[in-house]
Design an enzyme around this catalytic site. Structure first.
Site, PDB file in Angstrom:
ATOM      1  N   HIS A 254     -49.928   1.421 -38.809  1.00 18.67           N
ATOM      2  CA  HIS A 254     -48.496   1.260 -39.069  1.00 18.67           C
ATOM      3  C   HIS A 254     -47.702   1.271 -37.748  1.00 18.67           C
ATOM      4  O   HIS A 254     -46.869   0.386 -37.513  1.00 18.67           O
ATOM      5  CB  HIS A 254     -48.031   2.404 -39.985  1.00 18.67           C
ATOM      6  CG  HIS A 254     -46.581   2.402 -40.306  1.00 18.67           C
ATOM      7  ND1 HIS A 254     -46.093   2.033 -41.538  1.00 18.67           N
ATOM      8  CD2 HIS A 254     -45.488   2.731 -39.566  1.00 18.67           C
ATOM      9  CE1 HIS A 254     -44.771   2.135 -41.544  1.00 18.67           C
ATOM     10  NE2 HIS A 254     -44.381   2.569 -40.349  1.00 18.67           N
ATOM     11  N   GLU A 255     -47.973   2.269 -36.901  1.00 18.94           N
ATOM     12  CA  GLU A 255     -47.234   2.374 -35.641  1.00 18.94           C
ATOM     13  C   GLU A 255     -47.588   1.225 -34.699  1.00 18.94           C
ATOM     14  O   GLU A 255     -46.718   0.689 -34.008  1.00 18.94           O
ATOM     15  CB  GLU A 255     -47.468   3.727 -34.971  1.00 18.94           C
ATOM     16  CG  GLU A 255     -47.030   4.930 -35.793  1.00 18.94           C
ATOM     17  CD  GLU A 255     -45.620   4.836 -36.356  1.00 18.94           C
ATOM     18  OE1 GLU A 255     -44.737   4.228 -35.708  1.00 18.94           O
ATOM     19  OE2 GLU A 255     -45.389   5.367 -37.452  1.00 18.94           O
TER      20      GLU A 255
ATOM     21  N   GLY B  46     -45.092   9.613 -37.727  1.00 22.05           N
ATOM     22  CA  GLY B  46     -45.295   8.719 -36.597  1.00 22.05           C
ATOM     23  C   GLY B  46     -43.991   8.015 -36.291  1.00 22.05           C
ATOM     24  O   GLY B  46     -43.115   7.900 -37.155  1.00 22.05           O
TER      25      GLY B  46
ATOM     26  N   GLN C 229     -38.283   1.861 -32.841  1.00 13.67           N
ATOM     27  CA  GLN C 229     -37.550   2.484 -33.933  1.00 13.67           C
ATOM     28  C   GLN C 229     -36.396   3.356 -33.428  1.00 13.67           C
ATOM     29  O   GLN C 229     -35.603   3.844 -34.240  1.00 13.67           O
ATOM     30  CB  GLN C 229     -38.486   3.310 -34.806  1.00 13.67           C
ATOM     31  CG  GLN C 229     -39.458   2.449 -35.604  1.00 13.67           C
ATOM     32  CD  GLN C 229     -40.340   3.306 -36.471  1.00 13.67           C
ATOM     33  OE1 GLN C 229     -41.377   3.778 -36.039  1.00 13.67           O
ATOM     34  NE2 GLN C 229     -39.892   3.517 -37.709  1.00 13.67           N
TER      35      GLN C 229
ATOM     36  N   CYS D 186     -41.528   4.266 -44.252  1.00  8.85           N
ATOM     37  CA  CYS D 186     -41.185   4.025 -42.856  1.00  8.85           C
ATOM     38  C   CYS D 186     -39.814   4.629 -42.586  1.00  8.85           C
ATOM     39  O   CYS D 186     -38.909   4.496 -43.417  1.00  8.85           O
ATOM     40  CB  CYS D 186     -41.161   2.516 -42.586  1.00  8.85           C
ATOM     41  SG  CYS D 186     -40.749   2.074 -40.893  1.00  8.85           S
ATOM     42  N   LEU D 187     -39.677   5.279 -41.443  1.00  9.58           N
ATOM     43  CA  LEU D 187     -38.387   5.873 -41.094  1.00  9.58           C
ATOM     44  C   LEU D 187     -37.303   4.823 -40.893  1.00  9.58           C
ATOM     45  O   LEU D 187     -36.117   5.138 -40.980  1.00  9.58           O
ATOM     46  CB  LEU D 187     -38.530   6.743 -39.848  1.00  9.58           C
ATOM     47  CG  LEU D 187     -39.464   7.954 -40.006  1.00  9.58           C
ATOM     48  CD1 LEU D 187     -39.601   8.702 -38.685  1.00  9.58           C
ATOM     49  CD2 LEU D 187     -38.993   8.872 -41.118  1.00  9.58           C
TER      50      LEU D 187
ATOM     51  N   HIS E  75     -45.598  -1.791 -35.590  1.00 12.98           N
ATOM     52  CA  HIS E  75     -44.227  -1.754 -35.078  1.00 12.98           C
ATOM     53  C   HIS E  75     -44.148  -2.358 -33.682  1.00 12.98           C
ATOM     54  O   HIS E  75     -43.255  -3.142 -33.384  1.00 12.98           O
ATOM     55  CB  HIS E  75     -43.698  -0.319 -35.021  1.00 12.98           C
ATOM     56  CG  HIS E  75     -43.085   0.145 -36.288  1.00 12.98           C
ATOM     57  ND1 HIS E  75     -42.017  -0.481 -36.890  1.00 12.98           N
ATOM     58  CD2 HIS E  75     -43.381   1.202 -37.086  1.00 12.98           C
ATOM     59  CE1 HIS E  75     -41.685   0.151 -37.986  1.00 12.98           C
ATOM     60  NE2 HIS E  75     -42.504   1.185 -38.138  1.00 12.98           N
TER      61      HIS E  75
END
Length: 178
Positions: free
Chosen positions: A146-147, A56, A61, A104-105, A150
């Site tokens: 999670h997304e 995701g 991000q 997380c990226l 963000h």
């Protein structure tokens, strides 16, 4: 034989916004309208997510403070969920709260046990303005929450407490990107 375009095939890989950048802690703005710019953003999000081997990715991000995220994520039954949501609203979270590993990226190489509900529903729109309602269970529910976080200006470490939070903060301080 595959019909249609592969998400991200026409996108470009963008640099990831890493923890410490204020953009990750700033709520994103609503997307107004649709068109080539939004389509390009969604394509870039998919391309960047795949290049970083994520499941995701939210627009902030990649440096865009806009309410858009993409996903290509399995649930606990290994069913693949693929899509995107523009101007998402988290309309339902319920079920059992499960603490599971979450990464997380924007915090490459790190993960921590994070509590999330095992069921989530997100409503919003596609890049062409069609209404969409996405149901997630298990790992996919974790991904949706999670997304969505963000876009609200939160990262998973904001949900950690005690020794888990301290451990991740130490890891961030030692990370080459931290």
């Amino acid at each position: 034989m595959r019909h249609g375009s592969i998400p991200g095939a026409h996108g470009r890989v963008r640099p990831l916004t890493l923890l410490g950048d204020p953009l990750l802690h700033t709520p994103c703005t609503e997307v107004t309208g649709s068109g080539p710019e939004l389509i390009r953003l969604v394509e870039d999000l998919f391309a960047t997510m795949y290049a970083a081997q994520g499941v995701g990715l939210a627009a902030n991000q990649v440096g865009e403070a806009r309410r858009v995220f993409v996903y290509d994520c399995p649930d606990d039954d290994d069913v693949r969920h693929l899509g995107h949501v523009v101007n998402p609203r988290l309309v339902e979270v319920d079920g059992v709260v499960v603490r599971g590993p979450e990464g997380c990226l924007s915090l490459p190489g790190l993960e921590a046990g994070t509590e999330r509900y095992d069921h989530a529903v997100v409503e919003g729109f596609t890049m062409t303005g069609e209404p969409v309602r996405v149901h997630g269970t298990g790992f996919f529910a974790r991904c949706l929450q999670h997304e969505y976080d963000h876009l609200e200006g939160r990262v998973y470490v904001d949900r950690l407490t005690g020794w888990r939070r301290r451990k991740v903060r130490r890891q961030v301080a030692r990370a080459p990107w931290g």
